[in-house]
Design an enzyme around this catalytic site. Structure first.
Site, PDB file in Angstrom:
ATOM      1  N   HIS A  36       0.790  -1.243   0.000  1.00  0.00           N
ATOM      2  CA  HIS A  36       0.000   0.000   0.000  1.00  0.00           C
ATOM      3  C   HIS A  36       0.817   1.284   0.000  1.00  0.00           C
ATOM      4  CE1 HIS A  36       0.914   0.180   4.304  1.00  0.00           C
ATOM      5  NE2 HIS A  36       0.588   1.452   4.225  1.00  0.00           N
TER       6      HIS A  36
HETATM    7  C1  UD1 Z   1      -1.660   6.079   5.640  1.00  0.00           C
HETATM    8  C2  UD1 Z   1      -0.343   6.495   6.296  1.00  0.00           C
HETATM    9  C3  UD1 Z   1       0.617   5.315   6.280  1.00  0.00           C
HETATM   10  C4  UD1 Z   1       0.002   4.090   6.906  1.00  0.00           C
HETATM   11  C5  UD1 Z   1      -1.336   3.796   6.249  1.00  0.00           C
HETATM   12  C6  UD1 Z   1      -1.991   2.624   6.934  1.00  0.00           C
HETATM   13  C7  UD1 Z   1       0.172   8.903   5.944  1.00  0.00           C
HETATM   14  C8  UD1 Z   1       1.060   9.848   5.252  1.00  0.00           C
HETATM   15  N1  UD1 Z   1       0.291   7.604   5.575  1.00  0.00           N
HETATM   16  O1  UD1 Z   1      -1.373   5.761   4.297  1.00  0.00           O
HETATM   17  O2  UD1 Z   1       1.775   5.658   6.996  1.00  0.00           O
HETATM   18  O3  UD1 Z   1       0.860   2.983   6.744  1.00  0.00           O
HETATM   19  O4  UD1 Z   1      -2.171   4.947   6.333  1.00  0.00           O
HETATM   20  O5  UD1 Z   1      -3.046   2.076   6.263  1.00  0.00           O
HETATM   21  O6  UD1 Z   1      -0.608   9.298   6.771  1.00  0.00           O
HETATM   22  N2  UD1 Z   1      -8.382   5.561   0.629  1.00  0.00           N
HETATM   23  C9  UD1 Z   1      -9.661   5.093   0.462  1.00  0.00           C
HETATM   24  N3  UD1 Z   1     -10.391   4.817   1.598  1.00  0.00           N
HETATM   25  C10 UD1 Z   1      -9.918   5.019   2.847  1.00  0.00           C
HETATM   26  C11 UD1 Z   1      -8.615   5.520   3.000  1.00  0.00           C
HETATM   27  C12 UD1 Z   1      -7.855   5.775   1.886  1.00  0.00           C
HETATM   28  O7  UD1 Z   1     -10.130   4.895  -0.643  1.00  0.00           O
HETATM   29  O8  UD1 Z   1     -10.643   4.732   3.829  1.00  0.00           O
HETATM   30  C13 UD1 Z   1      -7.536   5.795  -0.587  1.00  0.00           C
HETATM   31  C14 UD1 Z   1      -7.684   7.180  -1.162  1.00  0.00           C
HETATM   32  O9  UD1 Z   1      -7.544   7.094  -2.537  1.00  0.00           O
HETATM   33  C15 UD1 Z   1      -6.489   7.914  -0.598  1.00  0.00           C
HETATM   34  C16 UD1 Z   1      -5.447   6.813  -0.578  1.00  0.00           C
HETATM   35  O10 UD1 Z   1      -6.179   5.637  -0.245  1.00  0.00           O
HETATM   36  O11 UD1 Z   1      -6.123   9.024  -1.345  1.00  0.00           O
HETATM   37  C17 UD1 Z   1      -4.344   7.031   0.415  1.00  0.00           C
HETATM   38  O12 UD1 Z   1      -4.885   7.231   1.721  1.00  0.00           O
HETATM   39  P1  UD1 Z   1      -4.082   8.093   2.819  1.00  0.00           P
HETATM   40  O13 UD1 Z   1      -4.837   8.112   4.093  1.00  0.00           O
HETATM   41  O14 UD1 Z   1      -3.684   9.403   2.249  1.00  0.00           O
HETATM   42  O15 UD1 Z   1      -2.755   7.283   3.011  1.00  0.00           O
HETATM   43  P2  UD1 Z   1      -2.500   5.713   3.187  1.00  0.00           P
HETATM   44  O16 UD1 Z   1      -1.861   5.219   1.960  1.00  0.00           O
HETATM   45  O17 UD1 Z   1      -3.710   4.999   3.660  1.00  0.00           O
END
Ligand code: UD1
Length: 383
Positions: free
Chosen positions: A220
């Site tokens: 991820h």
């Molecule tokens: C975040 C943390 C990472 C951690 C991870 C655990 C930061 C910078 N990164 O990364 O350190 O390992 O969480 O899971 O805070 N999205 C969805 N649904 C959700 C959440 C996310 O669709 O419920 C998708 C969206 O497209 C979003 C992308 O995932 O833009 C990334 O989500 P984000 O919360 O920005 O970072 P993670 O990759 O989840």
């Protein structure tokens, strides 16, 4: 008098981590601490957030900022604004933040600016790679904290090198922080929920895999999912491994990875993965299911920090899909190998670990009672 603390959660692993402290407060410190939980809304999908509150018996958040996804600046800014408002209304005696996400940095920054002490759980971890958003978040957060809890000896040494006086035991505040090496609350959680998982999880039957005939894999990190070359290298290696070993691969898929797979993977590779029955792509797993998968897998292949360590807790080897790790102990001890997003290195690491016989599992992560220790020290700071 009872002290009020605000716990900030937002991303999936923080919800899981916070359950250890909430449980300790409920069982041993309810007369000393009142906990208010604020969810930033960084993770919002049902299986990235809600599921954990139910199965881990975590009290539902008192506030949810619903910030959702966005660029780092936008997401963090929304959190700062919302958190400050809550802090000003609730007047907590301290706030607790976990790990290294955007919710962590926002929670800490909003607090220190209005002179609320910050407690950082999972302090001191470093990858020494500031291109990772998490590295920037945790360094900044450590330097804003009054109480720092490092899960490992390595974390403690990192903090010492950055100028923290790790022997100081006077009054803790942001200028004179107190640092403890306390063990890992995720070890507390893994021990506690392992039994519950045995009783309740049906993920192996649901997925159609048996003990020891599958690899557990998660991908991820943005550096893997958002760089086409890296994503193709990882998935090509996984497909090769499936074909050569005859094992299944169970891949609980993060929403970001799901979105990116179709756009980023070469069409032939994408189709082949879809048409290979040994490739079992399932929705993001809850904690009880992920434990069942970790306990019964032959090996773990992951870019997640949490899974690297949990594979060690459950005595499984691990191929790490990153160039470096914060959990250096498991690499130095030969339990895990850093393979980055490199097709050849991933396959070589898998071969090496599958044939290795002399595994040892030293006690790097404490005694399963980190949460109680942390609560005691918070109470000490506030009295
Ligand atoms: C975040 C943390 C990472 C951690 C991870 C655990 C930061 C910078 N990164 O990364 O350190 O390992 O969480 O899971 O805070 N999205 C969805 N649904 C959700 C959440 C996310 O669709 O419920 C998708 C969206 O497209 C979003 C992308 O995932 O833009 C990334 O989500 P984000 O919360 O920005 O970072 P993670 O990759 O989840």
């Amino acid at each position: 008098m009872k002290k009020k603390i605000i716990t900030i959660i937002g991303a999936r692993p923080q919800i899981i981590k916070s359950s250890a402290i909430s449980r300790a407060i409920r069982t041993s410190f309810r007369d000393d601490l009142e906990e208010i939980i604020v969810h930033t809304g960084q993770h919002y999908d049902e299986n990235m957030s809600n599921v954990f509150f139910e199965e881990m018996q975590i009290p539902y958040p008192d506030y949810n900022l619903n910030v959702g996804s966005g660029t780092h600046g936008k997401q963090t800014a929304k959190m700062l604004e919302g958190l400050e408002e809550i802090y000003l209304k609730e007047h907590p005696d301290a706030i607790i933040v976990y790990g290294d996400t955007n919710s962590t940095i926002a929670g800490a920054l909003a607090a220190i600016k209005i002179h609320i002490p910050v407690v950082h759980i999972e302090a001191g971890l470093r990858s020494f790679n500031k291109r990772m958003p998490e590295e920037v978040n945790r360094i900044a957060c450590d330097h804003m904290s009054s109480l720092l809890f490092s899960p490992t000896q390595t974390g403690l040494t990192n903090l010492e090198k950055e100028g923290f006086d790790i022997t100081y035991r006077g009054k803790a505040n942001a200028d004179t922080p107190v640092v403890y090496h306390c063990g890992d609350i995720m070890y507390d959680n893994s021990l506690y929920f392992s039994k519950v998982s045995d009783e309740k999880s049906t993920v192996l039957t649901d997925t159609g895999v048996e003990k020891n005939n599958f690899i557990l894999c998660t991908v991820h990190r943005d550096s893997n999912t958002d760089v086409k070359e890296n994503m193709n290298a990882i998935f090509s290696a996984l497909l090769d491994i499936v074909k050569e070993s005859g094992l299944n691969i169970v891949l609980p898929i993060h929403p970001r990875t799901k979105k990116k797979m179709k756009d980023q993977l070469d069409e032939v590779l994408y189709d082949e993965i879809q048409n290979t029955p040994q490739f079992k792509i399932i929705p993001p797993a809850g904690f009880l299911d992920i434990i069942a998968l970790e306990k019964n897998a032959k090996m773990v292949i992951t870019d997640s920090g949490g899974l690297q360590k949990e594979s060690f807790f459950f005595r499984k080897p691990c191929v790490i899909l990153r160039p470096q790790t914060e959990w250096v102990e498991i690499v130095n001890n030969g339990n895990a190998i850093l393979a980055d997003a490199d097709r050849i290195r991933i396959k070589e690491a898998f071969q090496k670990l599958i044939h290795k016989k002399d595994y040892t599992f030293p006690n790097y992560y404490g005694d399963g009672k980190a949460a109680e220790f942390i609560c005691e020290k918070i109470i000490e700071m506030l009295n």
